[in-house]
Write a protein that holds these residues in place. Sequence first.
Motif, PDB file in Angstrom:
ATOM      1  N   PRO A  73       2.971   8.689   5.939  1.00 41.04           N
ATOM      2  CA  PRO A  73       1.973   9.763   6.075  1.00 41.04           C
ATOM      3  C   PRO A  73       1.372  10.190   4.734  1.00 41.04           C
ATOM      4  O   PRO A  73       0.186  10.530   4.663  1.00 41.04           O
ATOM      5  N   LYS A  74       2.166  10.140   3.667  1.00 40.99           N
ATOM      6  CA  LYS A  74       1.648  10.548   2.362  1.00 40.99           C
ATOM      7  C   LYS A  74       0.585   9.584   1.854  1.00 40.99           C
ATOM      8  O   LYS A  74      -0.261   9.960   1.035  1.00 40.99           O
ATOM      9  N   SER A  75       0.632   8.344   2.326  1.00 43.56           N
ATOM     10  CA  SER A  75      -0.406   7.379   1.945  1.00 43.56           C
ATOM     11  C   SER A  75      -1.738   7.710   2.600  1.00 43.56           C
ATOM     12  O   SER A  75      -2.793   7.271   2.128  1.00 43.56           O
ATOM     13  N   GLN A  76      -1.707   8.443   3.690  1.00 45.69           N
ATOM     14  CA  GLN A  76      -2.917   8.768   4.448  1.00 45.69           C
ATOM     15  C   GLN A  76      -3.535  10.102   4.019  1.00 45.69           C
ATOM     16  O   GLN A  76      -4.649  10.428   4.422  1.00 45.69           O
ATOM     17  N   TRP A  99     -10.578   9.579   4.876  1.00 40.26           N
ATOM     18  CA  TRP A  99      -9.593   8.828   4.097  1.00 40.26           C
ATOM     19  C   TRP A  99      -8.359   8.501   4.938  1.00 40.26           C
ATOM     20  O   TRP A  99      -7.813   7.389   4.857  1.00 40.26           O
ATOM     21  N   ALA A 100      -7.924   9.441   5.751  1.00 44.91           N
ATOM     22  CA  ALA A 100      -6.752   9.196   6.605  1.00 44.91           C
ATOM     23  C   ALA A 100      -7.001   8.009   7.522  1.00 44.91           C
ATOM     24  O   ALA A 100      -6.138   7.129   7.681  1.00 44.91           O
ATOM     25  N   ARG A 101      -8.180   7.962   8.126  1.00 44.95           N
ATOM     26  CA  ARG A 101      -8.485   6.858   9.044  1.00 44.95           C
ATOM     27  C   ARG A 101      -8.624   5.539   8.294  1.00 44.95           C
ATOM     28  O   ARG A 101      -8.189   4.483   8.780  1.00 44.95           O
ATOM     29  N   LEU A 102      -9.235   5.567   7.100  1.00 48.79           N
ATOM     30  CA  LEU A 102      -9.359   4.347   6.298  1.00 48.79           C
ATOM     31  C   LEU A 102      -7.985   3.782   5.958  1.00 48.79           C
ATOM     32  O   LEU A 102      -7.736   2.573   6.107  1.00 48.79           O
ATOM     33  N   MET A 103      -7.109   4.633   5.495  1.00 49.22           N
ATOM     34  CA  MET A 103      -5.794   4.153   5.063  1.00 49.22           C
ATOM     35  C   MET A 103      -4.971   3.635   6.228  1.00 49.22           C
ATOM     36  O   MET A 103      -4.255   2.628   6.095  1.00 49.22           O
ATOM     37  N   ARG A 104      -5.070   4.290   7.364  1.00 50.66           N
ATOM     38  CA  ARG A 104      -4.291   3.840   8.518  1.00 50.66           C
ATOM     39  C   ARG A 104      -4.892   2.593   9.150  1.00 50.66           C
ATOM     40  O   ARG A 104      -4.179   1.623   9.433  1.00 50.66           O
ATOM     41  N   GLU A 105      -6.215   2.600   9.358  1.00 51.77           N
ATOM     42  CA  GLU A 105      -6.836   1.537  10.141  1.00 51.77           C
ATOM     43  C   GLU A 105      -7.177   0.301   9.307  1.00 51.77           C
ATOM     44  O   GLU A 105      -7.030  -0.824   9.791  1.00 51.77           O
ATOM     45  N   VAL A 121       0.816  -1.209   0.000  1.00 51.78           N
ATOM     46  CA  VAL A 121       0.000   0.000   0.000  1.00 51.78           C
ATOM     47  C   VAL A 121       0.851   1.262   0.000  1.00 51.78           C
ATOM     48  O   VAL A 121       0.528   2.249  -0.668  1.00 51.78           O
ATOM     49  N   ASP A 122       1.963   1.259   0.714  1.00 53.19           N
ATOM     50  CA  ASP A 122       2.783   2.461   0.787  1.00 53.19           C
ATOM     51  C   ASP A 122       3.618   2.692  -0.474  1.00 53.19           C
ATOM     52  O   ASP A 122       4.260   3.734  -0.607  1.00 53.19           O
ATOM     53  N   ASP A 123       3.599   1.712  -1.407  1.00 52.45           N
ATOM     54  CA  ASP A 123       4.311   1.900  -2.665  1.00 52.45           C
ATOM     55  C   ASP A 123       3.494   2.706  -3.671  1.00 52.45           C
ATOM     56  O   ASP A 123       4.052   3.357  -4.556  1.00 52.45           O
TER      57      ASP A 123
END
Length: 545
Positions: free
Chosen positions: A303-306, A290-296, A259-261
């Motif tokens: 951080p850029k993925s979030q 979106w931030a919570r979806l990507m993290r959780e 995901v972080d790629d």
Amino acid sequence: MAHESEAGPLGQIEDTSRLSESGLPLEPVYGPQDLASWDPGKQLGEPGAYPYTRGVHRTMYTGRPWTMRQYAGFGTAAESNARYRQLIAHGTTGLSVAFDLPTQMGYDSDAPLARGEVGRVGVAVDSADDMRVLFDGIPLGEVSTSMTINAPAAMLLLLYQLVAEEQGVPGDRLTGTVQNDVLKEYIARGTYIFPPAPSLRLTADIFRYCQAELPRWNSISVSGYHMAEAGASPAQEIAFTLADGVEYVRAAVAAGMDVDDFAPRLSFFFVARTTLLEEVAKFRAARRMWARLMREEFGAKNPKSQMLRFHTQTAGVQLTAQQPEVNLVRVTVQALAAVLGGTQSLHTNSFDEAIALPTDKAARLALRTQQVLAHETDVTATVDPFAGSYAVESMTDDIEGAALELMDEVESLGGAVAAIERGFQKNEIERNAYRIAQQTDNGDRVVVGVNRFRLEEEEPYEPLRVDPAIEARQRERLERLRAERDGKAVTAALGKLRRTAEGKGGKGANILYPMKDALRARATVGEVCGALREVWGAYTPGESV
């Protein structure tokens, strides 16, 4: 002389529904009681920090303003190139390409189905020759380009890269965005080509290709704009857009990507309406969700993925053909909503777009609207000026809650694709569009110049006309291209593309590489799409997705 047909003071406003565009209660007065259980540390954070409610960058516009894009494209590539040069000369900092319907549907300009549509709603791009003309004299290593293209997104992206290579610009210097959001086509627009399964494969292949070859390019722009234009409420817009985003992330992860790629290069595309406060709240809620979806859900650590980075376009559906100059006011309010909501780039519609393609003067005025906001107001002086507002923070929480309920419904149906199969998103949007139409027809929703403050006689307006001879000229260009190119090389390249599409190119083979070879050999967009149609078939409404 034109005059108003209604009597009464122009400033008089009736007290109507007390409901927001999303159908949520709007209070006449907000106060501390509305934020009694509100936790600023959890709900807000700091600008540029999780959950990014206050913006994805610490300094936002205090460092530099948003990217000022102008969406343009009409007729031939040469005509659009002239418009792009004008926009750049007037101060545009990013280009946004509109393609005509045949290009969006993967048909060449000489295809029978293209008849009468060539160059009408955007520029016709059939081959590398057209893309070369489209960006002639424009240094692609210095300009950021957004391309509004979905089903044939891979082809147009590769054509852009081929032209950049001819200019001597390597892939790691190219910046921009390809929309590449086919799921919303099944929901709202209808310019799909292939069934969803191969379409999602193409999406994942674009992600992988950009990671390897175009690391600064945004590989998708998940679009809520077109849903909003079809009638979606603000809550529906962000709910269905983020649900589509989740589906794309799942497809990429299933294809073996971390995901972080790829997630740092995901971007989004939203509308900005005239209901300024709710739009500001919508953008803030979308970032937090979106931030919570990507993290959780996806375990994104970068951080850029979030970060939910997004482009905004002012609401074309709210523009009127009646008293078109009033659209200048609407667009200004909409643009202000996008800026106060923290957009990364913005396109302002021209005031005459409800009538025809924008004239040069109208396009320049649309850009000047952004420049006035950036340089003559104080909205760039501080980050997220609405932070802590009783009204906006309450509205942000309300929209988030309504959008999460809709996303839960999508998930209960099996995710975005399964919900599309059931017609869920489309039905919800159509129901809301009907509600808006009823309110407008019965006068509960005021539209200045349409159902209130009308003119008995409209002033004449001369719109921009598209030359009908464009289609004949494009057909001639295609005839010359096919006569000049190496036909055997094109046939061989298309054969290799078909084999890769069939899964014979090796496990996990990325289809963009043989696609690029075919386009370099001067295969046309229609020929490439035709080769894929032979393997994957074409999606028709009502079939299982």
